[in-house]
Design a protein around this motif. Structure first.
Motif, PDB file in Angstrom:
ATOM      1  N   ASN A  35      35.258  -6.531   7.502  1.00 52.58           N
ATOM      2  CA  ASN A  35      36.680  -6.457   7.061  1.00 52.58           C
ATOM      3  C   ASN A  35      37.265  -7.765   7.109  1.00 52.58           C
ATOM      4  O   ASN A  35      37.324  -8.380   8.219  1.00 52.58           O
ATOM      5  CB  ASN A  35      37.175  -5.352   7.663  1.00 52.58           C
ATOM      6  N   LYS A  48      43.237  -6.995   9.176  1.00 57.23           N
ATOM      7  CA  LYS A  48      43.172  -5.725   9.826  1.00 57.23           C
ATOM      8  C   LYS A  48      43.592  -4.589   8.976  1.00 57.23           C
ATOM      9  O   LYS A  48      43.320  -3.446   9.316  1.00 57.23           O
ATOM     10  CB  LYS A  48      44.511  -6.085  11.029  1.00 57.23           C
ATOM     11  N   HIS A  49      44.470  -4.836   7.808  1.00 59.68           N
ATOM     12  CA  HIS A  49      44.799  -4.010   6.814  1.00 59.68           C
ATOM     13  C   HIS A  49      43.528  -3.197   6.178  1.00 59.68           C
ATOM     14  O   HIS A  49      43.362  -2.072   5.958  1.00 59.68           O
ATOM     15  CB  HIS A  49      45.689  -4.604   5.633  1.00 59.68           C
ATOM     16  N   GLU A  50      42.514  -4.148   6.005  1.00 58.95           N
ATOM     17  CA  GLU A  50      41.227  -3.613   5.345  1.00 58.95           C
ATOM     18  C   GLU A  50      40.524  -3.033   6.338  1.00 58.95           C
ATOM     19  O   GLU A  50      40.085  -1.587   6.230  1.00 58.95           O
ATOM     20  CB  GLU A  50      40.441  -4.743   4.789  1.00 58.95           C
ATOM     21  N   TYR A  51      40.511  -3.100   7.594  1.00 57.21           N
ATOM     22  CA  TYR A  51      39.856  -2.505   8.841  1.00 57.21           C
ATOM     23  C   TYR A  51      40.619  -0.974   8.856  1.00 57.21           C
ATOM     24  O   TYR A  51      40.162   0.056   8.973  1.00 57.21           O
ATOM     25  CB  TYR A  51      39.999  -3.374   9.945  1.00 57.21           C
ATOM     26  N   ASP A  52      42.034  -1.127   8.996  1.00 58.02           N
ATOM     27  CA  ASP A  52      42.689   0.009   9.343  1.00 58.02           C
ATOM     28  C   ASP A  52      42.515   0.866   8.129  1.00 58.02           C
ATOM     29  O   ASP A  52      42.401   2.360   8.424  1.00 58.02           O
ATOM     30  CB  ASP A  52      44.219  -0.246   9.186  1.00 58.02           C
ATOM     31  N   MET A  53      42.570   0.609   6.981  1.00 53.68           N
ATOM     32  CA  MET A  53      42.158   1.667   5.853  1.00 53.68           C
ATOM     33  C   MET A  53      41.013   2.291   5.624  1.00 53.68           C
ATOM     34  O   MET A  53      40.505   3.204   5.385  1.00 53.68           O
ATOM     35  CB  MET A  53      42.708   0.980   4.645  1.00 53.68           C
ATOM     36  N   MET A 111      39.093   2.706   8.112  1.00 57.04           N
ATOM     37  CA  MET A 111      38.942   3.462   9.211  1.00 57.04           C
ATOM     38  C   MET A 111      39.752   4.869   8.821  1.00 57.04           C
ATOM     39  O   MET A 111      39.156   6.262   8.882  1.00 57.04           O
ATOM     40  CB  MET A 111      39.767   3.327  10.646  1.00 57.04           C
ATOM     41  N   HIS A 112      40.729   4.929   7.833  1.00 57.63           N
ATOM     42  CA  HIS A 112      41.422   5.903   7.634  1.00 57.63           C
ATOM     43  C   HIS A 112      40.596   6.678   6.468  1.00 57.63           C
ATOM     44  O   HIS A 112      40.686   7.947   6.488  1.00 57.63           O
ATOM     45  CB  HIS A 112      42.706   5.450   6.710  1.00 57.63           C
ATOM     46  N   ALA A 160      33.300   3.408  12.495  1.00 60.90           N
ATOM     47  CA  ALA A 160      33.999   2.152  13.361  1.00 60.90           C
ATOM     48  C   ALA A 160      32.918   1.609  14.073  1.00 60.90           C
ATOM     49  O   ALA A 160      33.168   0.413  14.313  1.00 60.90           O
ATOM     50  CB  ALA A 160      34.948   3.038  14.249  1.00 60.90           C
ATOM     51  N   GLU A 198      49.744 -10.447   6.689  1.00 62.54           N
ATOM     52  CA  GLU A 198      49.195 -10.858   7.855  1.00 62.54           C
ATOM     53  C   GLU A 198      49.115 -12.309   8.019  1.00 62.54           C
ATOM     54  O   GLU A 198      48.997 -13.068   9.018  1.00 62.54           O
ATOM     55  CB  GLU A 198      47.726 -10.432   8.135  1.00 62.54           C
ATOM     56  N   LYS A 230      34.816  -5.545  17.456  1.00 61.95           N
ATOM     57  CA  LYS A 230      35.909  -5.731  16.383  1.00 61.95           C
ATOM     58  C   LYS A 230      36.308  -6.979  16.765  1.00 61.95           C
ATOM     59  O   LYS A 230      36.893  -7.571  17.693  1.00 61.95           O
ATOM     60  CB  LYS A 230      36.782  -4.615  16.451  1.00 61.95           C
TER      61      LYS A 230
END
Length: 371
Positions: free
Chosen positions: A145, A148-153, A155-156, A161, A293, A369
């Motif tokens: 990813n 962090k935005h891409e990673y969080d989404m 996971m959403h 993970a 970011e 990560k």
């Protein structure tokens, strides 16, 4: 040394910048090869020898998809890579579909360079794209990813993970340049836009704001053009179209201006933003994707709400050269700390090492990560 096959749908734009950084770093460390489509890829500007580059016939139409997959299958069979590092959604679908029913395959490192399910599309389409990515992750060892935005989404939407991590994009130091490529007006604020003239990049919004507010003391220079489709735009009088520029020359264009503007609707990362920072240029960016970011409002640029055109107009109206120069210096320090290519390439190298050392059967141990 590993045999690494990089695969991309096309390379024009930010993906070429990323590929060139990675290919240049890996050329002395691994046995590397690159596949990309003939459409919107330039062998003259890719940092790899022609003997290690294959361009396959392609257009983004279903009739070409099977042809592209066959070309990729032949290259995988002939090159027999240890690692396939695939870049972009379409290339990711082509490559991993080939492996879906195979028990034996190379290590697959996948970087979407911006998730398709985060595009400005209907929610049901987002869910379908996410389901496809989840299915294809079964034939993926590591998922990179780019924010962090891409990673969080990710996971959403339920991507694994244990296979997912964050590696920020990075670029090398700027190189000394000669005279600027065009003349600017010293008494005006000179802004630079770099990228595709399309909806994703918010190009329509940018021109709307400039047409509605005129900005008598501002000039807007436009590097880029349309890529996948032709669109007609109403260009204001204070805009100058410069066309596509070789990436090796982009620093000269940035140094000629006071700031860079990135009004994206959605943005996985925004390589143009860190290119601006390395040139000591602040960035005016939308609040979409990873841009917040990279750009801290009031420190190394300004962040505006994409849904509020008046907010962007107010920022442009109040720009002054002294403040922009101070922001540019702060931006350079942030670039050196977080977004240099050395950090990115070291992290990718560690992923390769982990994949080759820990792999057993078809799967690897969970990815760390990296942030």
């Amino acid at each position: 040394m590993a045999r690494v096959l990089h695969i991309s749908e096309f390379t024009k734009g930010g993906i070429e910048t990323h590929l060139n950084e990675v290919l240049s770093y890996q050329s002395g460390r691994h046995d590397i090869y690159l596949m990309a489509s003939e459409q919107n890829s330039s062998p003259d500007t890719l940092q790899i020898s022609r003997s290690r580059l294959q361009l396959y016939p392609y257009k983004r139409k279903p009739a070409y998809f099977l042809q592209a997959m066959k070309a990729i299958h032949r290259k995988v069979k002939d090159f027999n890579p240890d690692i396939v590092h695939v870049h972009g959604t379409f290339a990711g679908v082509f490559l991993r579909t080939l492996f879906f029913f195979k028990s034996r395959r190379p290590v697959v490192i996948y970087n979407a360079h911006g998730w398709a399910f985060l595009m400005d599309i209907k929610p049901w389409k987002q869910r379908i794209f996410a389901m496809v990515e989840k299915a294809l992750s079964l034939r993926t060892d590591y998922i990179i990813n780019i924010s962090k935005h891409e990673y969080d989404m990710a996971m959403h939407y339920g991507l694994p993970a244990g296979k997912s991590g964050i590696v920020y994009n990075g670029v090398s130091d700027t190189v000394p340049s000669n005279s600027p490529p065009f003349e600017t007006e010293p008494g005006k604020i000179n802004l630079l836009y770099v990228g595709r003239f399309d909806r994703q990049k918010g190009f329509d919004l940018l021109l709307e704001v400039f047409n509605e507010h005129k900005f008598a003391k501002v000039n807007l220079y436009l590097v880029g053009d349309t890529v996948l489709e032709e669109v007609s735009y109403d260009f204001p009088e204070n805009t100058v179209k410069l066309g596509w520029v070789d990436n090796s020359q982009i620093d000269r264009y940035m140094k000629a201006c006071d700031a860079v503007i990135i009004p994206s609707r959605w943005e996985g990362f925004g390589i143009v933003a860190i290119e601006a920072l390395r040139n000591k240029k602040p960035v005016i960016a939308s609040n979409r994707g990873a841009l917040p970011e990279i750009i801290k409002h009031g420190l190394n640029g300004y962040v505006f709400d994409f849904n509020n055109k008046l907010e962007l107009a107010a920022i442009i109206h109040k720009l002054d050269k002294d403040t922009l120069a101070a922001m540019g210096q702060a931006g350079l320090e942030i670039f050196q700390e977080k977004f240099h290519s050395e950090q990115m390439n070291n992290q990718i190298e560690r992923l390769y090492e982990d994949a080759l050392q820990k792999r057993s059967g078809s799967y690897t141990a969970p990815v760390k990560k990296y942030v």
